[in-house]
Scaffold this active site. Structure first.
Site, PDB file in Angstrom:
ATOM      1  N   HIS A  34      17.745  39.856 -42.744  1.00  0.00           N
ATOM      2  CA  HIS A  34      16.363  40.307 -43.271  1.00  0.00           C
ATOM      3  C   HIS A  34      15.493  39.610 -42.386  1.00  0.00           C
ATOM      4  O   HIS A  34      14.211  39.466 -42.502  1.00  0.00           O
ATOM      5  CB  HIS A  34      16.412  39.919 -44.629  1.00  0.00           C
ATOM      6  CG  HIS A  34      15.071  40.400 -45.430  1.00  0.00           C
ATOM      7  ND1 HIS A  34      14.054  39.615 -45.773  1.00  0.00           N
ATOM      8  CD2 HIS A  34      14.638  41.603 -45.774  1.00  0.00           C
ATOM      9  CE1 HIS A  34      13.135  40.326 -46.472  1.00  0.00           C
ATOM     10  NE2 HIS A  34      13.568  41.333 -46.434  1.00  0.00           N
ATOM     11  N   LYS A  45      12.855  38.547 -38.958  1.00  0.00           N
ATOM     12  CA  LYS A  45      11.948  39.311 -38.476  1.00  0.00           C
ATOM     13  C   LYS A  45      11.612  38.033 -37.146  1.00  0.00           C
ATOM     14  O   LYS A  45      10.888  37.357 -37.292  1.00  0.00           O
ATOM     15  CB  LYS A  45      10.623  39.718 -39.026  1.00  0.00           C
ATOM     16  CG  LYS A  45      10.847  40.877 -39.956  1.00  0.00           C
ATOM     17  CD  LYS A  45      11.150  40.264 -41.502  1.00  0.00           C
ATOM     18  CE  LYS A  45      11.270  41.535 -42.407  1.00  0.00           C
ATOM     19  NZ  LYS A  45      11.785  41.173 -43.794  1.00  0.00           N
ATOM     20  N   ASP A  67      10.537  35.649 -23.096  1.00  0.00           N
ATOM     21  CA  ASP A  67      10.725  34.613 -22.113  1.00  0.00           C
ATOM     22  C   ASP A  67      11.020  33.169 -22.776  1.00  0.00           C
ATOM     23  O   ASP A  67      10.854  31.960 -21.833  1.00  0.00           O
ATOM     24  CB  ASP A  67       9.631  34.602 -21.103  1.00  0.00           C
ATOM     25  CG  ASP A  67       9.556  35.800 -20.201  1.00  0.00           C
ATOM     26  OD1 ASP A  67      10.400  36.509 -20.197  1.00  0.00           O
ATOM     27  OD2 ASP A  67       8.534  36.222 -19.793  1.00  0.00           O
ATOM     28  N   HIS A 105       3.685  41.727 -49.818  1.00  0.00           N
ATOM     29  CA  HIS A 105       4.873  41.699 -48.979  1.00  0.00           C
ATOM     30  C   HIS A 105       5.171  40.464 -48.364  1.00  0.00           C
ATOM     31  O   HIS A 105       6.233  40.061 -47.693  1.00  0.00           O
ATOM     32  CB  HIS A 105       5.353  42.827 -48.095  1.00  0.00           C
ATOM     33  CG  HIS A 105       6.432  43.020 -47.417  1.00  0.00           C
ATOM     34  ND1 HIS A 105       6.946  42.618 -46.323  1.00  0.00           N
ATOM     35  CD2 HIS A 105       7.452  43.539 -48.089  1.00  0.00           C
ATOM     36  CE1 HIS A 105       8.169  42.772 -46.065  1.00  0.00           C
ATOM     37  NE2 HIS A 105       8.634  43.609 -46.986  1.00  0.00           N
ATOM     38  N   LYS A 140       5.482  36.177 -47.435  1.00  0.00           N
ATOM     39  CA  LYS A 140       6.385  35.006 -47.914  1.00  0.00           C
ATOM     40  C   LYS A 140       5.846  33.861 -47.383  1.00  0.00           C
ATOM     41  O   LYS A 140       6.567  33.321 -46.466  1.00  0.00           O
ATOM     42  CB  LYS A 140       7.843  35.340 -47.424  1.00  0.00           C
ATOM     43  CG  LYS A 140       8.304  36.742 -48.033  1.00  0.00           C
ATOM     44  CD  LYS A 140       8.159  37.761 -46.699  1.00  0.00           C
ATOM     45  CE  LYS A 140       9.134  38.878 -47.096  1.00  0.00           C
ATOM     46  NZ  LYS A 140       9.018  39.848 -48.385  1.00  0.00           N
ATOM     47  N   ASP A 193      -0.251  20.548 -50.821  1.00  0.00           N
ATOM     48  CA  ASP A 193      -1.271  19.699 -50.588  1.00  0.00           C
ATOM     49  C   ASP A 193      -2.010  20.080 -49.272  1.00  0.00           C
ATOM     50  O   ASP A 193      -2.433  21.235 -49.150  1.00  0.00           O
ATOM     51  CB  ASP A 193      -0.500  18.265 -50.349  1.00  0.00           C
ATOM     52  CG  ASP A 193       0.114  17.785 -51.650  1.00  0.00           C
ATOM     53  OD1 ASP A 193      -0.454  18.113 -52.619  1.00  0.00           O
ATOM     54  OD2 ASP A 193       0.793  16.969 -51.728  1.00  0.00           O
TER      55      ASP A 193
END
Length: 416
Positions: free
Chosen positions: A113, A115, A120, A295, A297, A302
């Protein structure tokens, strides 16, 4: 594979495909040596086509390219799409491909899952954005609201090490999702300071790092003294996380959750709402994002701590899937993320009143009881789910006279 806090990083928050895709394409155009990509979803829409075109141009310049996609999320790639890349030497790997059963994908658990894009060994991208058109606003009402971060600096070394280990399992001393990298992996990765942010690359796997992302969330929530703001698409966290969120509100922290109001999967909204009463009765503010599917996350605590990544706060991400987040300690990034999320709160969210949750609680109480006990024991139950060793396979295109006319999937073979 161990990861450490790294100072001297430059971080740019990217919101949705409109900001993310141009940055990735620009990095690919500047690539000289190597491009490593991991994604849950790669679709053959305008976003996938644009990525393919950019990678083909890079391959024609002699850049080494490895792409890893998930066998569940990217199960429908066709030879017509894959062949122009593989013919130029681009290696396309599929994580745990499985044959459909009764027309259904069955590889639901232990999915790749993450991404990740690394170019380089100098610039990297991490977040929740897949390579699909539903991350663009012109997709319509189903367009997703999401975030990623562009990274330059020493922490890229750690991201590069993991991404390279993914596609070079035969040169590691452990299984690929927790392996050590071949000796020359960082030969041209300098780790030069590019900014002022302190960052830590954190992964969740089914080997050495089973709880790392959850533990960082727990520590940040426990340490919070002023504010805690979490925006998470699939909110059904473990019992420990729920308890610490509630405890933070009890000790006077302003706790705000941004959850789905227009979900792409209705069960996600239903599950989260089973937890509302438990949290809200101690002062947690819950806001549902209603403009389009959420979608993202991301989270902040603080005025210094924040995180951006692929991990939802649900059983799949916290106990089964392969995930990665960047944990950040930087006032500037924290403030910028807060400004973006506060904009959502002010214009596109509705706050859920406690009175609404109390009404009808009599029928939700038994379900909530079941939910809490499910969350309390799920980590142990997850270990009882099929513990097969997911395989990384290399896609090969069957030889056909007219590849554009076939819609069959590329033939995968195991990596040597």
């Amino acid at each position: 594979m161990n990861f450490h806090w790294r100072d001297g990083n430059k971080l740019d928050l990217l919101e949705n495909g409109e900001e993310f895709f141009p940055r990735v394409h620009d990095a690919i155009r500047q690539a000289r040596e190597e491009i490593l990509i991991e994604t849950f979803i790669l679709f053959e829409d305008k976003v996938g086509q644009a990525l393919r075109d950019a990678l083909i141009e890079a391959a024609q310049r002699g850049v080494r390219i490895d792409i890893t996609v998930d066998g569940y999320g990217s199960a429908d790639l066709t030879p017509a799409f894959v062949a122009p890349m593989t013919d130029l030497g681009i290696r396309i790997h599929m994580f745990d491909p499985r044959k459909r059963m009764f027309g259904r994908r069955i590889n639901l658990f232990r999915r790749l899952h993450r991404k990740i894009v690394v170019v380089d060994g100098e610039v990297a991208f991490i977040g929740g954005i897949n390579f699909s058109a539903d991350h663009l606003g012109d997709f319509g009402p189903g367009a997703k609201q999401d975030y990623a971060v562009q990274i330059e600096g020493p922490v890229v070394v750690d991201i590069h090490r993991l991404a390279l280990a993914t596609v070079a399992p035969q040169q590691t001393t452990r299984r690929w999702w927790g392996g050590r990298v071949r000796p020359h992996a960082d030969a041209y990765v300098s780790g030069t300071s590019r900014g002022e942010a302190r960052a830590l690359f954190v992964v969740r796997d089914n080997d050495e790092h089973r709880n790392d992302i959850e533990e960082h969330y727990l520590q940040a929530i426990r340490d919070a003294r002023s504010r805690l703001l979490i925006a998470n698409a699939y909110f059904f966290p473990g019992y420990r996380v729920l308890r610490e969120i509630r405890n933070a509100a009890r000790r006077g922290v302003r706790v705000r959750l941004i959850l789905q109001g227009q979900p792409d999967m209705p069960i996600a909204k239903f599950g989260a709402r089973m937890l509302y009463n438990y949290l809200m009765r101690d002062g947690v503010e819950i806001h549902e994002y209603c403009r389009r599917p959420l979608h993202g996350k991301v989270a902040l605590a603080d005025y210094e701590w924040s995180t951006v990544g692929s991990s939802n706060l649900d059983p799949l991400s916290l106990s089964l899937n392969l995930e990665c987040n960047l944990v950040i300690r930087d006032h500037t990034f924290n403030r910028h993320l807060h400004e973006r999320l506060d904009e959502l709160l002010q214009h596109d969210c509705r706050r859920i009143p406690l009175e609404r949750i109390i009404r009808g609680y009599w029928w939700r109480a038994p379900l909530a009881f079941i939910c809490f006990h499910f969350l309390r024991h799920f980590p142990q139950w997850a270990g009882m789910l099929p513990a097969h060793s997911p395989k990384l396979t290399l896609l090969e295109t069957p030889k056909v006279d007219h590849p554009a006319e076939t819609g069959s999937s590329p033939f995968p073979r195991e990596n040597p």
